[in-house]
Design an enzyme around this catalytic site. Structure first.
Site, PDB file in Angstrom:
ATOM      1  N   TYR A  16       1.665  -9.508  -4.566  1.00  0.00           N
ATOM      2  CA  TYR A  16       0.758  -9.242  -3.842  1.00  0.00           C
ATOM      3  C   TYR A  16      -0.334 -10.506  -3.247  1.00  0.00           C
ATOM      4  O   TYR A  16      -0.779 -11.026  -3.976  1.00  0.00           O
ATOM      5  CB  TYR A  16      -0.173  -8.294  -4.117  1.00  0.00           C
ATOM      6  CG  TYR A  16      -1.040  -7.416  -3.208  1.00  0.00           C
ATOM      7  CD1 TYR A  16      -1.054  -7.657  -1.822  1.00  0.00           C
ATOM      8  CD2 TYR A  16      -2.210  -7.061  -3.894  1.00  0.00           C
ATOM      9  CE1 TYR A  16      -1.702  -7.236  -0.872  1.00  0.00           C
ATOM     10  CE2 TYR A  16      -3.095  -6.172  -2.867  1.00  0.00           C
ATOM     11  CZ  TYR A  16      -2.951  -6.377  -1.619  1.00  0.00           C
ATOM     12  OH  TYR A  16      -3.679  -5.667  -0.678  1.00  0.00           O
ATOM     13  N   TRP A  26     -13.590   0.036  -4.817  1.00  0.00           N
ATOM     14  CA  TRP A  26     -13.226  -1.258  -4.043  1.00  0.00           C
ATOM     15  C   TRP A  26     -13.087  -1.021  -2.552  1.00  0.00           C
ATOM     16  O   TRP A  26     -13.543  -1.766  -1.747  1.00  0.00           O
ATOM     17  CB  TRP A  26     -11.925  -1.535  -4.695  1.00  0.00           C
ATOM     18  CG  TRP A  26     -11.294  -2.989  -4.303  1.00  0.00           C
ATOM     19  CD1 TRP A  26     -10.490  -3.072  -3.026  1.00  0.00           C
ATOM     20  CD2 TRP A  26     -11.806  -4.180  -4.484  1.00  0.00           C
ATOM     21  NE1 TRP A  26     -10.370  -4.351  -2.775  1.00  0.00           N
ATOM     22  CE2 TRP A  26     -11.231  -5.263  -3.732  1.00  0.00           C
ATOM     23  CE3 TRP A  26     -12.805  -4.790  -5.361  1.00  0.00           C
ATOM     24  CZ2 TRP A  26     -11.274  -6.623  -3.543  1.00  0.00           C
ATOM     25  CZ3 TRP A  26     -12.724  -6.164  -5.628  1.00  0.00           C
ATOM     26  CH2 TRP A  26     -12.087  -7.010  -4.688  1.00  0.00           C
ATOM     27  N   TYR A  69     -15.967 -12.262   2.037  1.00  0.00           N
ATOM     28  CA  TYR A  69     -14.416 -11.789   1.578  1.00  0.00           C
ATOM     29  C   TYR A  69     -13.694 -12.703   0.821  1.00  0.00           C
ATOM     30  O   TYR A  69     -13.219 -12.295  -0.067  1.00  0.00           O
ATOM     31  CB  TYR A  69     -13.839 -11.685   2.986  1.00  0.00           C
ATOM     32  CG  TYR A  69     -12.283 -10.849   2.768  1.00  0.00           C
ATOM     33  CD1 TYR A  69     -12.549  -9.421   2.837  1.00  0.00           C
ATOM     34  CD2 TYR A  69     -11.417 -11.487   2.682  1.00  0.00           C
ATOM     35  CE1 TYR A  69     -11.307  -8.786   2.649  1.00  0.00           C
ATOM     36  CE2 TYR A  69     -10.122 -10.895   2.450  1.00  0.00           C
ATOM     37  CZ  TYR A  69     -10.159  -9.474   2.516  1.00  0.00           C
ATOM     38  OH  TYR A  69      -8.619  -9.013   2.299  1.00  0.00           O
ATOM     39  N   HIS A  74     -12.629 -11.746  -3.141  1.00  0.00           N
ATOM     40  CA  HIS A  74     -11.125 -11.987  -3.685  1.00  0.00           C
ATOM     41  C   HIS A  74     -10.694 -13.134  -4.557  1.00  0.00           C
ATOM     42  O   HIS A  74      -9.839 -13.236  -5.221  1.00  0.00           O
ATOM     43  CB  HIS A  74     -10.332 -11.954  -2.417  1.00  0.00           C
ATOM     44  CG  HIS A  74     -10.052 -10.875  -1.758  1.00  0.00           C
ATOM     45  ND1 HIS A  74     -11.224 -10.129  -0.963  1.00  0.00           N
ATOM     46  CD2 HIS A  74      -8.999  -9.804  -1.896  1.00  0.00           C
ATOM     47  CE1 HIS A  74     -10.802  -8.959  -0.474  1.00  0.00           C
ATOM     48  NE2 HIS A  74      -9.529  -8.586  -1.265  1.00  0.00           N
TER      49      HIS A  74
END
Length: 149
Positions: free
Chosen positions: A41, A77, A18, A22
């Site tokens: 964000y 995504w 993960y 990212h």
């Protein structure tokens, strides 16, 4: 601008991957987020997989999510990211998160305190006293329910 904080649970055995995903988000995904009004964000994760996200949107979170849902890159995504999370019950990660209630925002309270000490409250309003948190709580509640800040 609406501020939104949310949480999800990443499968602990998938955290390394993960993080890798990212570290280099697809450029077309980054562009779609920006074009859809997502600002400032950030994602934060604990070692046990608790993920907390924060975003400011130029409209409402619902409008920003709808704009992203209209993009092809978001569908790709979300399909890839869905396998990293627990308890989504079939929802995509970008809609299956638990939204957290905002209970404090420094700038809102500083502005309220400033207007109460200078007597410059907007016509028809009263600035909250230092012990009266109802106005800031009501504003936070409205933001949590989807009203723009």
């Amino acid at each position: 601008m609406q501020r939104v904080c949310f949480q999800l649970q990443v499968k602990p055995d998938r955290l390394a991957e993960y993080r890798e995903r990212h570290a280099a988000v697809w450029p077309d995904m980054l562009e779609a987020l920006h074009a859809s009004g997502w600002r400032n964000y950030s994602l934060f994760v604990r070692p046990d997989g608790l993920l907390v996200g924060y975003v400011e949107v130029t409209t409402t979170i619902e409008d920003a999510q709808a704009a992203m849902a209209a993009t092809e890159v978001n569908a790709r995504w979300q399909a890839e990211m869905g396998e990293f999370f627990v308890d989504l019950d079939g929802a995509a990660p970008d809609t299956g998160f638990l939204r957290l209630e905002e209970v404090f925002h420094l700038e809102d309270q500083l502005a309220a305190a400033s207007s109460s000490t200078t007597g410059t409250s907007a016509p028809g309003t009263t600035a909250p006293s230092p012990t009266d948190h109802s106005d800031s709580a009501a504003a936070a509640s409205r933001r949590t329910e989807g009203d723009p800040a």
